[in-house]
Design a protein around this motif. Structure first.
Motif, short mmCIF file in Angstrom:
data_model
loop_
_atom_site.label_atom_id
_atom_site.label_comp_id
_atom_site.label_asym_id
_atom_site.label_seq_id
_atom_site.Cartn_x
_atom_site.Cartn_y
_atom_site.Cartn_z
N VAL A 811 -3.92 -11.17 -11.54
CA VAL A 811 -2.89 -11.30 -10.73
C VAL A 811 -2.42 -12.90 -10.85
CG1 VAL A 811 -2.07 -11.59 -8.35
CG2 VAL A 811 -3.24 -9.52 -9.27
N TRP A 812 -3.63 -13.75 -10.66
CA TRP A 812 -3.24 -15.06 -10.66
C TRP A 812 -3.01 -15.72 -12.10
CZ3 TRP A 812 -2.50 -17.58 -6.61
CH2 TRP A 812 -3.20 -17.07 -5.27
N ALA A 831 6.38 -7.45 -12.04
CA ALA A 831 5.83 -6.02 -11.82
C ALA A 831 4.11 -5.85 -11.94
CB ALA A 831 6.44 -5.09 -12.88
N ASP A 832 3.63 -6.73 -12.98
CA ASP A 832 2.36 -6.80 -13.08
C ASP A 832 1.51 -7.21 -11.96
OD1 ASP A 832 2.10 -5.44 -15.47
OD2 ASP A 832 2.14 -7.67 -16.47
N ASP A 838 -1.68 -4.33 -5.80
CA ASP A 838 -2.10 -3.06 -5.06
C ASP A 838 -3.47 -2.31 -5.56
OD1 ASP A 838 0.54 -3.20 -3.77
OD2 ASP A 838 1.51 -2.10 -5.25
N ARG A 839 -3.48 -2.28 -6.67
CA ARG A 839 -4.87 -1.70 -7.16
C ARG A 839 -5.98 -2.50 -6.75
NH1 ARG A 839 -7.96 2.47 -7.96
NH2 ARG A 839 -9.44 2.27 -9.55
N ALA A 848 -10.46 -11.44 -0.30
CA ALA A 848 -9.92 -12.03 -1.41
C ALA A 848 -8.68 -11.35 -1.87
CB ALA A 848 -10.97 -11.91 -2.87
N SER A 849 -8.73 -9.94 -1.69
CA SER A 849 -7.45 -9.20 -2.08
C SER A 849 -6.26 -9.43 -0.96
CB SER A 849 -7.87 -7.77 -1.90
OG SER A 849 -8.77 -7.28 -2.57
N HIS A 850 -6.57 -9.58 0.45
CA HIS A 850 -5.15 -10.02 1.30
C HIS A 850 -4.94 -11.44 1.18
CE1 HIS A 850 -5.03 -6.17 3.55
NE2 HIS A 850 -6.63 -6.28 3.72
#
Length: 1016
Positions: A811-812, A831-832, A838-839, A848-850
């Motif tokens: 993501v980063w 899109a990625d 999401d995954r 970390a995800s949030h």
């Protein structure tokens, strides 16, 4: 007096000549004569001081008479001491050594000349003396031994031809103590002929320097100009005959590989056997042969595994400057030998010859043979002689036949050869060579710009005389691989271009990165930069400090001679340069001679240095990273039967692991061992090396059980920030070493760098290090940083890292690619980002995800509803500085300033080292948005010593808003001094990433009126 009368007397005869004079004359007659003249002046001064009279000279030999044996011996000792000081501060080409013999006996007087047995025995004593030594006869010894503080060594009765005499050495240095078990008549086959010549020419002397055939390998080896090394026999610690066989094979493999490298020279077998004849190498013999480095190693075999440790030792300091543990499965001993040999070769290139660039270059070659060919090409290319250039051309052809055009050196090697032809005036077709150079630069930039920027920058400097372009490209070169060698090259460009302040800052960083660097050019450049800045007094202080630490190359001494003249100190200048020996006053001619000898630093340059704009200046070349020193672990066992190698093995594992972590600066192993040898306490370490954290501990063994304790000490507070004990059995030694290294790396990351990061703690040591380094490069928000992170991400995706970690870094990776303008398909990248995020949330909806999703929604998609949702989800989960930082940015950028400021303040508290002041700048900006100007100013002023351009800009805006426009203007001037050389666009974009563009526009409008350069 009638012809039949012979006038005799008892006299003290002093005989001396130059070691290896004939050979030196053959090699460089002009330099040898020049050296002899300087040394003769020193000798004449000693004779005058001790009441000696020269009665005969012939070439390099001198005979003198003294009325006192004590004065003669003290004169000899004083002369050898003065000569030693001269040689230590001289270039190799200027070193000259003397032997001295002193006898007291009956001599014949013939006018002003003396001859007879008294003279002849003095000559034989001189021939028996060691280089830099003094040998005296027994009559002299009996007169002086109770009347001086000198130390003497009795060599017994020696016989040369028909003469027998008792000999004593004057021991000026412990290394001079020797034993002559038998007469040395075999070493002096020409004594009789020499004495006959003396009689024939009435006292003139013919001196010799023959050597028996056994000395030939030593002489040939000593003549080599390559760096001299020796490979000790690898020792087997465990594993019986198998380990012994592998040890012997490793020794031979390392020798063979190093022998193929042009930069080093290993002693021939016969000489090596003499050096290694005892249990430990003969250090005195190695020093006499100028063997600068040793390779040593050990082998352990446990079941089907083998661990090889290798050390590179500096003989001058007797410190380990590189070491590594290598673990292997016992499938193929030949492969083990080859890999170890290649690692030793790479370490030699990195630590001894070419610097850290060798480590970067090694990554580009899949074949060890190609890499060695390339390094031999570079070695010959840099020697700047006709013969070496011809060999470089041959190696260039070999490389181009084997390298693919995707290797940047396929283009750079021809480019450098063309550059050399043009710059060294070797070109026979300047148009063709310049065309070839330009083509090479263009293609190299396309393949790998980080490696090509150096050639582009130096071409701009030396061929185009364009400092603006040169400094721009050399900055790019440094950013692509920050190390001491690249910073040295940047410093050289800055010095040439009149950017002395930048040069001093950059070169001091180079020394900090490589505190044990032997690259004297860095120190010389620092001296020159101080001088060129107009501060002659400080330049001399810096130079004398470096000299006291061992700096003594000819370039530095000539520079210092020029500095002393500028400081009206002719005596000091004459000590530095023989070119000034005949001058009694400082005159324009004296200064001109010194300037020409000094060369490029002291003669006015014709390079255009005009209009150095803020874009041309260097920003902080290295982020404010914590400096860490690993103290060798202390072994608590006192008995000889304990495994004393465990503490060293664990220490080396720690050093190797920490040096791979780019968020800290780990001082070298030689520095680590030096602090123990020198008994330095923590305050000494902090003062001498500017260390922030010390890692230390103990090792204790009881039977097969081993306990290791480790601790992390914060030197700012002298507090232990982390401590842990590890218990294991000795059969699990390798696994335990890695476990300890991983634990300390995690402790440093948590306590010294980014704070608690629970998400990644469960990753393997390899994956964890890749994650940390990837994140570091992404946070730079630059194209070069993204390119490095792109390489690391590929490593991460191929590693054993968890799917969650891979998704987060992916993501980063896309976010920063969009941010720095490198995206080739923005829609796909967007899109990625959503898909990967999401995954990641599906697999593990942790902090970390949030945090990632909150930042993405606020700053990429500008969707505050979703950003604030994830920020609220993050609140109960947040633990790390990173978590709170992204929460704060989401709140702030969506207008929720109060919770945003609270989160950013918490982030700063939890982050031990705000490496690039990013959190500080986030929080200052939030204060400004909330009109809390006093708090923004207080925070900014606490960070001013970090000299960050964006902090100065924010301070300027805050001062302008409260009405102090004069103070705002001063901050703007400081911002201009420290603004990144790349461009104001990057500055603007980085600000835009943490604030609304509207706020930035308002700030820039106001500050532009006060003098802030406009963004392009």
């Amino acid at each position: 007096m009638s012809d039949d009368q012979i006038d005799r007397k008892i006299a003290v005869i002093f005989a001396t000549d130059v070691v290896g004079y004939s050979k030196a004359m053959e090699q460089d007659e002009a330099q040898t004569i020049k050296n002899l003249r300087v040394c003769r002046r020193l000798l004449d001064k000693s004779f005058k001081q001790y009441d000696g009279r020269i009665f005969n000279t012939a070439g390099d030999s001198v005979l003198a008479e003294f009325s006192s044996a004590v004065l003669a011996v003290e004169c000899a000792a004083d002369f050898q001491r003065v000569l030693k000081q001269r040689n230590q501060s001289s270039d190799k080409a200027e070193i000259m050594e003397f032997r001295i013999g002193i006898n007291m006996g009956d001599v014949v007087i013939e006018d002003d000349n003396l001859y007879g047995d008294g003279v002849n025995i003095a000559a034989r004593l001189e021939a028996l003396a060691q280089p830099n030594g003094i040998s005296i006869s027994k009559p002299v010894y009996e007169f002086v031994q109770a009347k001086t503080d000198l130390v003497f060594n009795d060599l017994g009765v020696q016989q040369v031809k028909e003469n027998r005499f008792h000999v004593y050495d004057v021991v000026l240095d412990p290394s001079q103590k020797r034993s002559l078990s038998k007469p040395l008549s075999s070493k002096l086959p020409m004594v009789a002929a020499a004495i006959a010549v003396i009689a024939i020419i009435g006292g003139g002397l013919f001196f010799w320097s023959p050597a028996p055939s056994k000395q030939e390998p030593e002489r040939l080896f000593s003549d080599s100009r390559a760096i001299k090394m020796i490979v000790n026999e690898f020792r087997s610690l465990a594993g019986g005959q198998e380990a012994q066989g592998l040890s012997e094979g490793l020794t031979r493999a390392v020798q063979l590989t190093l022998n193929n490298y042009d930069e080093v020279s290993l002693p021939p077998a016969e000489l090596r056997a003499d050096i290694l004849s005892d249990d430990r190498p003969d250090m005195d013999l190695m020093r006499r042969l100028n063997i600068a480095y040793q390779i040593s190693g050990t082998v352990q075999i446990s079941d089907q595994s083998a661990r090889v440790t290798v050390n590179l030792i500096d003989n001058l300091s007797e410190k380990i400057i590189w070491s590594q543990n290598l673990d292997f499965a016992r499938a193929n001993d030949f492969e083990i030998q080859d890999e170890v040999a290649n690692e030793v070769l790479a370490s030699t290139m990195t630590k001894v010859t070419m610097g850290e660039d060798a480590a970067l270059d090694r990554e580009l070659f899949s074949s060890a043979e190609n890499f060695l060919t390339f390094m031999n090409w570079r070695s010959n290319f840099l020697k700047r002689t006709q013969e070496s250039f011809i060999r470089a051309e041959k190696l260039e052809r070999e490389l181009l036949q084997t390298l693919p055009d995707t290797n940047v050196y396929y283009h750079l090697v021809p480019g450098w050869m063309s550059f050399a032809k043009l710059n060294r005036k070797l070109s026979t077709d300047k148009t063709a060579d310049r065309s070839r150079l330009d083509d090479s630069m263009q293609k190299a930039l396309a393949v790998n710009s980080g490696y090509a920027q150096n050639l582009v920058g130096l071409t701009a400097l030396f061929l185009d005389r364009d400092c603006k372009k040169a400094s721009h490209h050399i900055n790019k070169f440094v950013e692509a691989g920050k190390n001491a060698n690249r910073m040295r090259q940047a410093g050289y460009v800055y010095v040439q271009c009149g950017m002395e302040t930048e040069a001093i800052d950059t070169l001091n960083v180079a020394l900090r990165l490589e505190p044990n660097a032997k690259n004297d050019e860095i120190k010389t450049l620092i001296i020159a930069a101080h001088m060129l800045s107009g501060d002659v007094t400080n330049a001399i202080t810096v130079a004398e400090n470096f000299v006291s630490q061992g700096l003594r190359d000819i370039t530095t001494r000539r520079l210092m001679a020029y500095l002393y003249l500028l400081n009206d100190d002719l005596d000091a200048a004459k000590k530095m340069s023989p070119d000034l020996a005949d001058f009694d006053v400082i005159s324009p001619e004296t200064i001109d001679i010194a300037a020409r000898a000094c060369g490029t630093f002291c003669v006015k340059k014709d390079i255009d240095q005009a209009s150095q704009s803020p874009e041309d200046k260097a920003d902080d070349l290295v982020a404010n990273l914590p400096v860490v020193l690993v103290r060798p672990l202390k072994n608590l066992n006192k008995t000889a039967d304990n495994n004393l190698s465990i503490s060293d093995s664990v220490t080396e594992t720690l050093l190797i692991g920490l040096q791979r972590y780019e968020e800290i600066i780990t001082l070298s192993s030689s520095t680590s061992y030096h602090v123990v040898e020198a008994a330095l306490n923590n305050q000494d370490i902090k003062d001498l090396y500017d260390v922030d954290y010390v890692v230390g501990g103990t090792v204790q063994q009881s039977g097969k059980a081993i306990r290791v304790t480790a601790e992390l000490i914060d030197l700012a507070t002298e507090r232990v920030r982390w401590a842990k004990k590890f218990d294991f059995l000795d059969e699990n030694l390798f696994e335990a070493q890695d476990q300890i290294g991983d634990a300390i790396l995690s402790a440093l990351q948590i306590k010294a760098v980014m704070g608690e990061q629970p998400t990644f703690h469960k990753e393997s040591a390899t994956a964890y290090t890749i994650i940390l380094n990837t994140r570091r490069h992404l946070r730079t928000l630059t194209k070069d940083g993204w390119a490095r992170a792109d390489d690391l991400l590929r490593e991460l995706l191929a590693s054993d890292a968890s799917e969650h970690a891979k998704l987060e870094m992916s993501v980063w990776h896309r976010v920063v690619r969009l941010f720095v303008g490198l995206s080739e398909d923005k829609s796909q990248d967007l899109a990625d980002i959503i898909s990967f995020s999401d995954r990641s949330l599906e697999i593990n909806p942790n902090a970390a995800s949030h945090a990632t999703r909150a930042f993405v929604e606020a700053n990429i998609f500008k969707n505050c509803e979703k950003a604030l949702y994830h920020a609220e989800q993050l609140k109960p989960l947040a633990r790390s500085g990173s978590d709170y930082q992204f929460m704060g940015l989401a709140f702030t950028n969506c207008g929720e300033l109060t919770p945003g400021i609270a989160a950013l303040d918490k982030s700063l508290q939890l982050t031990p080292n705000d490496t690039d002041l990013r959190i500080t700048k986030n929080l200052m900006s939030a204060y400004l948005l909330a009109d809390r100007f006093d708090e923004a100013i207080e925070l900014g002023e606490r960070s001013m010593q970090r000299q960050n351009a964006m902090v100065y800009t924010l301070l300027a805006y805050a001062e302008a808003k409260i009405g102090d426009r004069e103070k705002a203007r001063r901050y703007i001037y400081q911002q201009v001094d420290f603004a990144n050389a790349v461009n104001q666009d990057s500055f603007y974009q980085q600000m835009a990433a943490i604030n609304e563009k509207e706020f930035l526009d308002r700030m820039y409008v106001e500050l532009t009126d006060l003098g802030l350069p406009k963004s392009k």
